[in-house]
Scaffold this motif. Structure first.
Motif, mmCIF file in Angstrom:
data_model
loop_
_atom_site.group_PDB
_atom_site.id
_atom_site.type_symbol
_atom_site.label_atom_id
_atom_site.label_comp_id
_atom_site.label_asym_id
_atom_site.label_seq_id
_atom_site.Cartn_x
_atom_site.Cartn_y
_atom_site.Cartn_z
ATOM 1 N N GLU A 18 0.867 -1.025 -0.030
ATOM 2 C CA GLU A 18 -0.085 -0.126 0.028
ATOM 3 C C GLU A 18 0.932 1.363 -0.008
ATOM 4 O O GLU A 18 0.697 2.038 -1.054
ATOM 5 C CB GLU A 18 -0.712 0.018 1.235
ATOM 6 C CG GLU A 18 -2.178 -1.013 1.242
ATOM 7 C CD GLU A 18 -2.952 -0.756 -0.083
ATOM 8 O OE1 GLU A 18 -3.168 0.278 -0.594
ATOM 9 O OE2 GLU A 18 -3.567 -1.692 -0.618
ATOM 10 N N PRO A 19 1.809 1.196 0.894
ATOM 11 C CA PRO A 19 2.660 2.577 0.844
ATOM 12 C C PRO A 19 3.563 2.840 -0.445
ATOM 13 O O PRO A 19 3.646 3.823 -0.963
ATOM 14 C CB PRO A 19 3.646 2.405 1.972
ATOM 15 C CG PRO A 19 2.995 1.594 2.875
ATOM 16 C CD PRO A 19 2.237 0.591 2.005
ATOM 17 N N CYS A 53 2.397 1.811 -3.421
ATOM 18 C CA CYS A 53 1.461 2.406 -4.377
ATOM 19 C C CYS A 53 1.185 3.988 -4.405
ATOM 20 O O CYS A 53 1.474 4.643 -5.277
ATOM 21 C CB CYS A 53 -0.040 1.746 -4.079
ATOM 22 S SG CYS A 53 -0.070 -0.061 -4.765
ATOM 23 N N THR A 54 1.230 4.397 -2.874
ATOM 24 C CA THR A 54 1.063 5.808 -2.662
ATOM 25 C C THR A 54 2.516 6.366 -3.109
ATOM 26 O O THR A 54 2.338 7.492 -3.820
ATOM 27 C CB THR A 54 0.912 6.160 -1.269
ATOM 28 O OG1 THR A 54 -0.316 5.272 -0.926
ATOM 29 C CG2 THR A 54 0.862 7.573 -1.119
ATOM 30 N N LEU A 55 3.534 5.942 -2.616
ATOM 31 C CA LEU A 55 4.974 6.528 -3.119
ATOM 32 C C LEU A 55 5.076 6.585 -4.625
ATOM 33 O O LEU A 55 5.740 7.632 -5.100
ATOM 34 C CB LEU A 55 5.996 5.714 -2.538
ATOM 35 C CG LEU A 55 6.103 5.843 -1.112
ATOM 36 C CD1 LEU A 55 7.170 4.776 -0.359
ATOM 37 C CD2 LEU A 55 6.651 7.380 -0.572
ATOM 38 N N GLY A 92 2.761 6.281 -7.225
ATOM 39 C CA GLY A 92 1.463 6.508 -8.108
ATOM 40 C C GLY A 92 1.087 5.205 -8.832
ATOM 41 O O GLY A 92 0.323 5.457 -9.767
ATOM 42 N N SER A 121 -0.621 1.200 -9.267
ATOM 43 C CA SER A 121 -1.558 0.465 -8.641
ATOM 44 C C SER A 121 -0.782 -0.651 -8.199
ATOM 45 O O SER A 121 0.455 -1.121 -8.456
ATOM 46 C CB SER A 121 -2.438 0.072 -9.732
ATOM 47 O OG SER A 121 -1.983 -0.995 -10.516
ATOM 48 N N LYS A 122 -1.472 -1.633 -7.382
ATOM 49 C CA LYS A 122 -1.085 -2.943 -6.916
ATOM 50 C C LYS A 122 -0.654 -3.907 -8.188
ATOM 51 O O LYS A 122 0.427 -4.516 -7.974
ATOM 52 C CB LYS A 122 -1.935 -3.715 -5.912
ATOM 53 C CG LYS A 122 -2.056 -2.884 -4.623
ATOM 54 C CD LYS A 122 -3.236 -3.873 -3.869
ATOM 55 C CE LYS A 122 -3.361 -3.255 -2.411
ATOM 56 N NZ LYS A 122 -4.360 -3.788 -1.747
#
Length: 152
Positions: A22-23, A25-27, A29, A31-32
């Motif tokens: 999850e982090p 993906c955030t870092l 941009g 998707s999984k």
């Protein structure tokens, strides 16, 4: 897939799992599913590798530079990993870096003075000098990054 490609994919997976999916993906941009493709060993994803900007973002958050270390190993290069990473939080700018540079240079000179005292630099003393030299080099890199970034 080549051995090198497979090796990089394994280290890419280790990097993502080090940071957390999850982090990551955030870092990045991404998707999984996209991150998964970067380390998938299936034939349809054999030519997909994580972009270097995503690697850099993840390695900044990771406990270890997994992909960078793998690239270095593949090219016969050795890296020196320092848990301290930066000399400051990155917020001080060039002024803080110049102070750190002065301090690091003083530490290098003190180590040199102590090492050369008997006229011979031993292997252990050389390692300590190298460590100080690498720390000094990191300060110079910080200065360069701040100047390029425009955060004087």
């Amino acid at each position: 897939m080549s051995k090198a490609g497979s090796y990089l994919k394994k280290h890419t997976e280790a990097l993502v799992k080090d940071v957390g999916v999850e982090p990551a993906c955030t870092l990045t941009g991404k998707s999984k599913a996209t991150l998964g493709r970067y380390y998938s060993d299936h034939d349809e994803h054999a030519d997909r590798f994580m972009p270097v900007d995503a690697v850099a973002a993840l390695e900044a958050a990771a406990s270890y530079p997994h992909v960078t270390a793998a690239l270095a190993e593949l090219n016969g290069t050795q890296l020196s990993f320092d848990d301290a990473r930066r000399n400051d939080s990155g917020t001080g700018g060039v002024n803080a870096d110049v102070i750190a540079l002065s301090q690091r240079f003083a530490m290098l000179m003190a180590e040199y003075h102590q090492s050369i005292g008997d006229g011979v630099i031993s292997a252990a003393e050389a390692r300590r000098l190298l460590k100080e030299t690498l720390a000094l080099q990191q300060v110079l890199v910080d200065i360069k990054l701040h100047l390029e970034d425009g955060s004087h």
